[in-house]
Design an enzyme around this catalytic site. Structure first.
Site, PDB file in Angstrom:
ATOM      1  N   LYS B  51       0.820  -1.227   0.000  1.00  0.00           N
ATOM      2  CA  LYS B  51       0.000   0.000   0.000  1.00  0.00           C
ATOM      3  C   LYS B  51       0.849   1.270   0.000  1.00  0.00           C
ATOM      4  O   LYS B  51       0.421   2.323  -0.467  1.00  0.00           O
ATOM      5  CB  LYS B  51      -0.909   0.016   1.230  1.00  0.00           C
ATOM      6  N   SER B 301       1.606  -9.786  -0.549  1.00  0.00           N
ATOM      7  CA  SER B 301       1.237  -8.368  -0.487  1.00  0.00           C
ATOM      8  C   SER B 301       1.555  -7.650   0.818  1.00  0.00           C
ATOM      9  O   SER B 301       1.719  -6.429   0.824  1.00  0.00           O
ATOM     10  CB  SER B 301      -0.242  -8.219  -0.816  1.00  0.00           C
TER      11      SER B 301
END
Lengths: 320, 320
Positions: B51, B301
Site C-alpha cells: 500500500k 502483499s
C-alpha cells in the site's frame, strides 16, 4: 589457528550448495539505535540455520573412505538437521542419536532430511555410550557441533559473506553457545576488518562464555535455563582459545531482552527468527555497547521455532 | 487506460522513498510445485505492505494547494498507515476516519505514523458522513484505497520490480480485494511480458471478483467472512475494467488453503506474512493452474498481523 584464508577456501567449497543469505536492513532499527545495522539472516539458510555451512564443509572434507562409512552426531538441534541434509546432498549416510523423549517434531525433521535416528535414554551418558558403540561397530565419523575446525571454518563463512556484501564494519554482534559460530565470525571479521570489534552476546541464564572470558579458563555452567535453546551448550578449549584471542567483549542479555528482540524482528522486520537467533540483536538493543553512528553487523543465526501453538490460534479463527 | 509507461514513471517517482523489496525463492517450494517460483515480498515494504507504493505515489502527485490542505481516508487497514507515513514523509497532513470500535493497536499504529485519527460510529454511513463533513470543512483530498489511478500506478510498481529482477515470467499470481494491486500488477505484467498469464487469487468467502469476472459486471458480496481481512473489499468499476481486460483467470481458495500457505511461508521460508499476503501462494499450491516447469511470480502483499497472542505464549515460557 584457523585463518581467514581457510574460511575463504571453505566459502568456495560450499557456496554453490548453501544459500547466500540476504543482508537485511531496517529504517526503524537504524533510527532506534542511531546506527547502520546490517543483519545477516541465517534464518534463510537451508534447513533454517547457519549450521548448514559447517556441516556441509565438514562432510565434504572427509576422505572417500570416511564418506563411505557415514557420519554420526548426538546433537538433536539444528546441527543434526544440518548434518542430515548435508550428508544427503553428498550421498553420505548420517546417523543421529537422540534421547527417546525428544519432541516428535525434531525426530521427524531429522528423518525428513534423510538421517537414521537412533533413540537412547535421556541422559548424556547414554547418548555418548550409544554413539561410541555405533562408531565402534560401523566406523562412522563423529561430527561434533562446534569442537571441530571444519565446522568453525564453515560457520565463519556467514560473517565473511556479510562483510563482503555490507563493506567495512565497526562492530559485529554474534551469539555464543558452544562458540563455533563466534569463533568463525571473529576470525572472518578480524581478517577482513582488523579495526572492527567483535561482541559476543550470551543469555544471562547460560553465561559460561562470559565467565570463561573473565576468568581466562573454560568455566562450565551446571544449569542453562534459557529460551535460547541453541545457546545452552558450553565452550570447549578449541573455541575458547579462538574467542580469547579475537573477541573484544562478551555481554549478557536477559530472557526478556531476548524475547523483545525477537518480537522486534517478527513485528517490525517480518523475519521469523528463533530465540537464539535474536540474541545478537538483543545485545545491540541492550545499549551496553556504544553503536551510535557506526556500521554494525548482526548475525541472526537461525529461524527454527515450533509454530504449532501459534497456528492452533490461527486455525481456531477459521474453525474446524 | 493506465499504461506500462505510467507505472514506470510512478516507479521513478517513488523508488528512492519506498523499499525495493526482495524477491525470495525457496528450494522446498520449487520442489513441491516443480516450478521456479519468485516471491515478491511486499511484507518487507515500509509500513509492512504494498500500500505504501500507491499512497506515496498519489500524495506526491497532488497539487501544492491540495498538499497544503491535507489528505483523508476512511480505510482503517494498511492503506491508512501507508497514507499516514507517506503524508509525513511529504510534509502533508493526514486524517484517518476510523470506527470507534477499532482495535486500539490499529489506532495507535496510524497515530504512530503521524496521522490524526477521527473516530466515528461503527457504520459505513457514519464513516462516509464524517469524512464528507471534514472534507467540506477543511478541503482535504480524499485518497481512496483503490478507486484511484495513481494508487493503481503505484501498486503496479511491485510487479514491475519483480519482473525487472526475476526476468521473463510465464505466470503471475496476485491476490484480489478491491482490485488496485491486481490492476497495477496486470498492467505491469502484460506490458513487460505480453505472453505471461495473470492469475487473480481470491478467498472463496469473499468471491466478488470471481463472480464479477464470470458475470461481466461488478457483483458485490454482502458477507465476506475471511481471515484474509485485506481482501474483504469489493471491486469498483475502475478496477473491474482493467481486470476484465488484463487478467486471464480468477481462482478461489478456501480458508484452510490460506492458512496452510501462510504456515508454509512462516515455517519453511521464515517470512512473516499476513493471511491476505499468503493468498497468492495459496493459489499456486491449490493446483488449479498448471505451473510445472514454469517461471512463476507470486505477489506476497503484506505482513501486518497482530502477534500479541503469539508473544503471550512466548512470554509465558520465560515467566513474569
Amino acid at each position: 589457528m584457523i585463518t581467514l584464508n581457510e574460511i575463504e577456501e571453505a566459502h568456495k567449497r560450499i557456496k554453490d550448495t548453501v544459500n547466500k543469505t540476504p543482508v537485511m536492513t531496517s529504517r526503524t532499527l537504524n533510527d532506534r539505535v542511531k546506527a547502520n545495522v546490517f543483519c545477516k539472516c541465517e534464518n534463510y539458510q537451508r534447513m533454517g540455520a547457519f549450521k548448514m555451512r559447517g556441516a556441509f564443509n565438514t562432510i565434504s572434507q572427509l576422505s572417500e573412505e570416511d564418506k563411505a562409512k557415514g557420519v554420526i552426531t548426538h546433537s538433536s538441534g539444528n546441527h543434526a538437521q544440518a548434518l542430515a541434509l548435508s550428508a544427503r546432498i553428498l550421498g553420505v549416510k548420517a546417523v543421529v542419536v537422540m534421547p527417546k523423549n525428544s519432541p516428535q517434531v525434531k525426530v521427524n525433521a531429522t528423518k525428513g532430511y534423510g538421517a537414521e535416528v537412533v533413540l537412547c535414554e535421556p541422559t548424556l551418558a547414554s547418548r555418548e555410550e550409544t554413539t561410541s558403540k555405533l562408531i565402534a561397530q560401523h566406523g562412522y565419523a563423529l561430527v561434533h557441533p562446534y569442537d571441530n575446525d571444519n565446522i568453525i571454518r564453515g560457520a565463519g563463512t556467514a560473517a565473511y559473506e556479510l562483510i563482503k556484501e555490507a563493506g567495512e564494519l565497526d562492530l559485529v554482534f554474534c551469539p555464543v553457545g558452544g562458540g563455533g559460530l563466534l569463533s568463525g565470525t571473529s576470525i572472518a571479521t578480524k581478517g577482513l576488518c582488523p579495526k572492527a570489534k567483535v561482541i559476543a552476546v550470551e543469555p544471562k541464564n547460560a553465561d559460561d562464555a562470559y565467565k570463561s572470558f573473565q576468568a581466562g579458563i573454560v568455566v562450565v555452567n551446571k544449569t542453562t535455563n534459557t529460551i535460547a535453546d541453541g545457546l545452552r551448550t558450553n565452550l570447549c578449549e578449541r573455541t575458547f582459545a579462538i574467542i580469547r584471542r579475537n573477541v573484544d567483549q562478551v555481554i549478557l542479555v536477559t530472557e526478556q531482552e531476548i524475547v523483545d528482540a525477537m518480537r522486534f524482528l517478527w513485528e517490525r522486520m517480518k523475519i521469523v527468527v528463533e530465540p537464539s537467533g535474536a540474541v545478537s540483536l538483543a545485545g545491540v538493543l541492550s545499549g551496553q555497547v556504544t553503536v551510535e553512528a557506526m556500521r554494525v553487523g548482526v548475525i541472526l543465526s537461525g529461524g527454527n521455532i515450533d509454530l504449532e501453538a501459534f497456528f492452533e490460534l490461527v486455525q481456531a479463527k477459521i474453525g474446524t
